[in-house]
Design an enzyme around this catalytic site. Structure first.
Site, PDB file in Angstrom:
ATOM      1  N   ASP A   1       1.125  -1.116  -0.020  1.00 18.97           N
ATOM      2  CA  ASP A   1      -0.542  -0.074  -0.316  1.00 18.97           C
ATOM      3  C   ASP A   1       1.137   1.204   0.141  1.00 18.97           C
ATOM      4  O   ASP A   1       1.060   1.633   1.324  1.00 18.97           O
ATOM      5  CB  ASP A   1      -0.973   0.013   1.310  1.00 18.97           C
ATOM      6  CG  ASP A   1      -2.188   1.048   1.177  1.00 18.97           C
ATOM      7  OD1 ASP A   1      -2.022   1.645  -0.108  1.00 18.97           O
ATOM      8  OD2 ASP A   1      -2.884   1.514   1.898  1.00 18.97           O
TER       9      ASP A   1
ATOM     10  N   GLN B   1     -10.467   7.444   9.953  1.00 14.82           N
ATOM     11  CA  GLN B   1     -10.250   7.841   8.724  1.00 14.82           C
ATOM     12  C   GLN B   1     -10.076   8.948   8.256  1.00 14.82           C
ATOM     13  O   GLN B   1     -10.140  10.244   8.996  1.00 14.82           O
ATOM     14  CB  GLN B   1     -11.828   7.788   8.448  1.00 14.82           C
ATOM     15  CG  GLN B   1     -12.886   6.313   8.786  1.00 14.82           C
ATOM     16  CD  GLN B   1     -14.263   6.696   8.804  1.00 14.82           C
ATOM     17  OE1 GLN B   1     -14.360   7.616   9.114  1.00 14.82           O
ATOM     18  NE2 GLN B   1     -15.014   5.737   8.373  1.00 14.82           N
ATOM     19  N   GLY B   2      -9.633   8.906   6.974  1.00 15.61           N
ATOM     20  CA  GLY B   2      -8.666  10.740   6.347  1.00 15.61           C
ATOM     21  C   GLY B   2      -6.836  10.884   7.057  1.00 15.61           C
ATOM     22  O   GLY B   2      -6.491  11.345   7.047  1.00 15.61           O
ATOM     23  N   ASP B   3      -6.387   9.903   7.854  1.00 17.00           N
ATOM     24  CA  ASP B   3      -5.253   9.747   8.530  1.00 17.00           C
ATOM     25  C   ASP B   3      -4.302   9.015   7.274  1.00 17.00           C
ATOM     26  O   ASP B   3      -3.193   8.794   7.145  1.00 17.00           O
ATOM     27  CB  ASP B   3      -4.704   9.056   9.867  1.00 17.00           C
ATOM     28  CG  ASP B   3      -5.554  10.224  10.571  1.00 17.00           C
ATOM     29  OD1 ASP B   3      -5.051  11.362  10.505  1.00 17.00           O
ATOM     30  OD2 ASP B   3      -6.382   9.354  11.542  1.00 17.00           O
TER      31      ASP B   3
END
Ligand SMILES: *[C@@H]1O[C@H](CO)[C@@H](O)[C@H](O)[C@H]1NC(C)=O
Ligand SMILES: *[C@@H]1O[C@H](CO)[C@@H](O)[C@H](O)[C@H]1NC(C)=O
Length: 274
Positions: free
Chosen positions: A129, A220-222
């Site tokens: 990733d 979420q968002g990190d």
């Protein structure tokens, strides 16, 4: 003691979330327009900070919406997670990078001229990733905008304290944070992590960090943001990047560490695509 009290409160909140591990999904951000996030990813159990303490942290936008974090590794290269760019790697003009701002919406905007996604990235397992974004113009280095040193070599960093930062949500179903936040997390070995999460989930391209009782995590968002060791508030240039926020089962749950892309193992690819 203050730390323990704060930690206990967060644990109570986390215990309210219904148990049962979700399937592993990338830590997708909650989108500002209220679109349901595909996944779980923001700083839980941490504190607000300012960009001069994390000057390598950048915010990534797609089609004008904040979606992910990232970190500056060269004056024209941002390192991030492959799942932040997946399916849009051939459309660099849809992305924008903002540097040098404590709030995710401020700072200096830079267009993206190329997106490199790791060719082995697997959206089911979240293996490999990692992605790089080449900026159309180089950033100006100053107190608020600096490069991060990347780790190299064979250390597992097991037993180190890592520091993760970002504008992600402060709970599994929370909103993204206006101001940059950070939290310290304990890095564990991949063997320890597999003992907790089950074998076959954690690959050599991953590393895990968290606490047995949960309470502190990225959310979420990190995604795509930095996990560093040796972070110092008075001297952020000491920081060494060891991980990239990748995924987790929910956020900050007990027995569920956050999972990061392992920079040392992916370093050859990163250098080749920078
Ligand atoms: C998120 O933001 C919306 C809109 O501002 C607000 O109505 C809602 O209460 C917020 N949710 C949380 C968990 O803070
Ligand atoms: C972290 O800091 C310690 C103490 O200053 C130093 O010995 C070590 O080399 C640093 N780690 C890395 C990876 O730079």
């Amino acid at each position: 003691m203050t730390l323990l009290i704060a930690f206990a409160l967060v644990c109570v909140a986390a215990a309210d979330l219904q148990g049962g591990l979700n399937p592993g999904r990338p830590r997708w951000p909650r989108l500002p327009e209220g679109v349901k996030p595909m996944d779980d990813s923001k700083i839980v159990g941490g504190a607000t900070t300012t960009i001069d303490k994390f000057p390598y942290q950048v915010a990534m936008y797609k089609d004008g919406n904040f979606i992910c974090g990232g970190e500056l590794i060269r004056t024209n290269v941002v390192l991030t997670a492959a799942h932040c760019v997946h399916r849009y790697e051939n459309s660099p003009s849809r992305f924008e990078i903002r540097v040098g701002s404590t709030t995710y919406s401020g700072g200096t905007r830079h267009r993206v001229s190329r997106v490199n996604k790791h060719s082995s990235y697997n959206s089911y397992t979240t293996d490999y990733d990692v992605a790089t974004m080449i900026l159309s113009s180089s950033v100006s280095i100053n107190t608020y905008t600096q490069l991060v040193t990347m780790a190299s070599g064979g250390s597992s960093y097991s037993g180190y304290t890592g520091t993760v930062s970002g504008w992600g949500t402060t709970s599994e179903d929370g909103n993204i944070s206006r101001n940059l936040r950070y939290v310290n997390v304990a890095i564990m070995s991949n063997v320890q992590c597999a003992d907790v999460l089950g074998s076959g989930v954690i690959t050599n391209r991953m590393m895990c960090a968290g606490y047995p009782d949960g309470g502190k995590d990225a959310c979420q968002g990190d995604s795509g943001g930095p996990l560093v060791i040796n972070h110092s508030m008075s001297n952020p240039s000491n920081s060494v990047l060891v991980g990239i926020v990748s995924w987790g089962y929910g956020c900050a749950r007990p027995q569920s560490p956050g999972i990061y892309s392992r920079v040392t193992v992916l370093r050859g690819w990163i250098d080749a695509y920078s």
